[in-house]
Write a protein that holds these residues in place. Sequence first.
Motif, PDB file in Angstrom:
ATOM      1  N   TYR A  88     -20.162 -40.510  27.019  1.00  0.00           N
ATOM      2  CA  TYR A  88     -19.561 -41.299  25.942  1.00  0.00           C
ATOM      3  C   TYR A  88     -18.990 -42.600  26.484  1.00  0.00           C
ATOM      4  CZ  TYR A  88     -19.980 -37.444  22.642  1.00  0.00           C
ATOM      5  OH  TYR A  88     -20.482 -36.465  21.821  1.00  0.00           O
ATOM      6  N   ARG A  89     -19.061 -43.629  25.650  1.00  0.00           N
ATOM      7  CA  ARG A  89     -18.533 -44.951  25.984  1.00  0.00           C
ATOM      8  C   ARG A  89     -17.413 -45.316  25.012  1.00  0.00           C
ATOM      9  NH1 ARG A  89     -19.951 -49.742  23.625  1.00  0.00           N
ATOM     10  NH2 ARG A  89     -21.843 -48.802  22.737  1.00  0.00           N
ATOM     11  N   THR A  91     -15.141 -47.532  22.759  1.00  0.00           N
ATOM     12  CA  THR A  91     -15.441 -48.767  22.038  1.00  0.00           C
ATOM     13  C   THR A  91     -14.207 -49.444  21.426  1.00  0.00           C
ATOM     14  OG1 THR A  91     -15.898 -47.725  19.873  1.00  0.00           O
ATOM     15  CG2 THR A  91     -17.733 -47.875  21.456  1.00  0.00           C
ATOM     16  N   ARG A  92     -13.172 -48.676  21.046  1.00  0.00           N
ATOM     17  CA  ARG A  92     -12.023 -49.322  20.391  1.00  0.00           C
ATOM     18  C   ARG A  92     -10.780 -48.445  20.466  1.00  0.00           C
ATOM     19  NH1 ARG A  92     -12.021 -52.597  14.665  1.00  0.00           N
ATOM     20  NH2 ARG A  92      -9.782 -52.999  14.547  1.00  0.00           N
ATOM     21  N   TYR A 123      -8.786 -43.300  19.968  1.00  0.00           N
ATOM     22  CA  TYR A 123      -9.872 -44.240  20.248  1.00  0.00           C
ATOM     23  C   TYR A 123     -11.149 -43.818  19.534  1.00  0.00           C
ATOM     24  CZ  TYR A 123     -11.220 -40.497  23.461  1.00  0.00           C
ATOM     25  OH  TYR A 123     -11.566 -39.274  23.984  1.00  0.00           O
ATOM     26  N   ALA A 125     -15.332 -43.646  20.339  1.00  0.00           N
ATOM     27  CA  ALA A 125     -16.307 -43.659  21.438  1.00  0.00           C
ATOM     28  C   ALA A 125     -17.669 -43.282  20.866  1.00  0.00           C
ATOM     29  CB  ALA A 125     -15.899 -42.683  22.541  1.00  0.00           C
ATOM     30  N   ASP A 128     -23.624 -42.609  24.816  1.00  0.00           N
ATOM     31  CA  ASP A 128     -24.443 -43.724  25.297  1.00  0.00           C
ATOM     32  C   ASP A 128     -25.448 -43.286  26.362  1.00  0.00           C
ATOM     33  OD1 ASP A 128     -24.699 -46.317  24.447  1.00  0.00           O
ATOM     34  OD2 ASP A 128     -23.521 -47.175  26.089  1.00  0.00           O
ATOM     35  N   ILE A 141     -20.951 -40.323  17.300  1.00  0.00           N
ATOM     36  CA  ILE A 141     -19.810 -41.237  17.256  1.00  0.00           C
ATOM     37  C   ILE A 141     -18.554 -40.381  17.129  1.00  0.00           C
ATOM     38  CG2 ILE A 141     -18.660 -43.078  15.972  1.00  0.00           C
ATOM     39  CD1 ILE A 141     -21.482 -43.879  14.936  1.00  0.00           C
ATOM     40  N   GLU A 213     -14.656 -50.085  12.748  1.00  0.00           N
ATOM     41  CA  GLU A 213     -15.395 -49.791  13.975  1.00  0.00           C
ATOM     42  C   GLU A 213     -16.591 -48.878  13.723  1.00  0.00           C
ATOM     43  OE1 GLU A 213     -16.257 -50.004  18.092  1.00  0.00           O
ATOM     44  OE2 GLU A 213     -15.038 -51.225  16.720  1.00  0.00           O
ATOM     45  N   GLN A 216     -19.454 -50.696  12.115  1.00  0.00           N
ATOM     46  CA  GLN A 216     -20.174 -51.523  13.087  1.00  0.00           C
ATOM     47  C   GLN A 216     -21.114 -50.677  13.935  1.00  0.00           C
ATOM     48  OE1 GLN A 216     -18.044 -54.553  15.331  1.00  0.00           O
ATOM     49  NE2 GLN A 216     -16.350 -54.483  13.885  1.00  0.00           N
ATOM     50  N   LEU A 217     -20.657 -49.525  14.378  1.00  0.00           N
ATOM     51  CA  LEU A 217     -21.491 -48.663  15.212  1.00  0.00           C
ATOM     52  C   LEU A 217     -22.678 -48.106  14.429  1.00  0.00           C
ATOM     53  CD1 LEU A 217     -18.717 -46.760  17.205  1.00  0.00           C
ATOM     54  CD2 LEU A 217     -20.333 -48.444  18.110  1.00  0.00           C
ATOM     55  N   GLN A 220     -25.073 -50.861  14.142  1.00  0.00           N
ATOM     56  CA  GLN A 220     -25.665 -51.155  15.453  1.00  0.00           C
ATOM     57  C   GLN A 220     -26.792 -50.180  15.787  1.00  0.00           C
ATOM     58  OE1 GLN A 220     -22.820 -51.307  18.656  1.00  0.00           O
ATOM     59  NE2 GLN A 220     -24.390 -51.276  20.244  1.00  0.00           N
TER      60      GLN A 220
END
Length: 342
Positions: A88-89, A91-92, A123, A125, A128, A141, A213, A216-217, A220
């Motif tokens: 996991y990455r 993101t916010r 957060y 995440a 990825d 997500i 957020e 947006q993901l 994306q």
Amino acid sequence: MSPRSLTRLHRLLYDSPRSSPRRPIASQWRHYHGAADWAGLLDPLDEHLRRELVRYGDLVQAAYHAFHSHPEAPPDATRHVALPDRSYRFTRSLFATASVELPRFLDRFATPWMTQRSSWIGYVAVCDSDHEIHRMGRRDIVIALRGTATCLEWAENFRAGLVPVDDGNENEEKNGNSTSRSPHAPKVECGFWSLYKTAGDRVPSLSAAVVDEVRQLVNQYKGEELSITVTGHSLGAALAVLVADELSASMPDAPPIAVFSFGGPRVGNRGFADRVEGRGVKVLRVVNAHDMVTRQGGNVKKLYMSKARELRVDQFDPSAAAATAGRGALSRVPSCLASPSS
């Protein structure tokens, strides 16, 4: 609620005579994400589901660690979040803001971060890793939220009265047809709603930040198989239900949304529970059988029994270690998102 209670739940899920498999679940990921209300997976506890629960518990623990490592950091400061699952990455960052204030004389007895209005609470995440996406069958997500930590968050917790919540339909509100006037209108506990919807001086509300957020993901990664998982502990578990409810309404074509709640209190009345269920949000509550927080909400006979599911852990059961492998202390019982109507 102390993160220790999450640690206890986590330990009981971890302690098993068998290791959790890491085999592909791509063909059944919707089943493990609650599409069929986890039917056949909870008693005995399915090993793949246990691994998913441990993973999401780890992500909530990361929220606690990130906050308590620098609790005094201002809202606009860069915060390092060490995710235990490197698939996991981050993101916010997410913040919760209280709408109440403590008496000034208490400032002498508490450190500044304990009384600040806006605090880092979690957060967003996204998975990825191509390998993990292939294994899970989708890109996940995640929204992870910690439990109560500051004085003002505790103050909000004690505001237990129910308040009407909007249904996310802007057109109805403009036309004056809001369902909030109905005697059966969805309502949630005042303190939870305040922390969810209040904006800070330098940060947006938790509600606005999450929706922005996640939208947006989703855009994306449009065209991919996606899932949205909201997880939290105690206060974070209550806020997770509010997040999931709003995401399901704010995105008409939202991916499947599931809540994995650890030690969470009940959130709202029957009308709210009906709405969450009707929007297709799936909720799995993992609770300690002796935790009073998870029974918060009044007379059990008045509670609305929704299609949420509950995985009950008895920390005093001598067979607990074996039970986490699926025998005895973990069981499926009807659960509720609701506290008494008012």
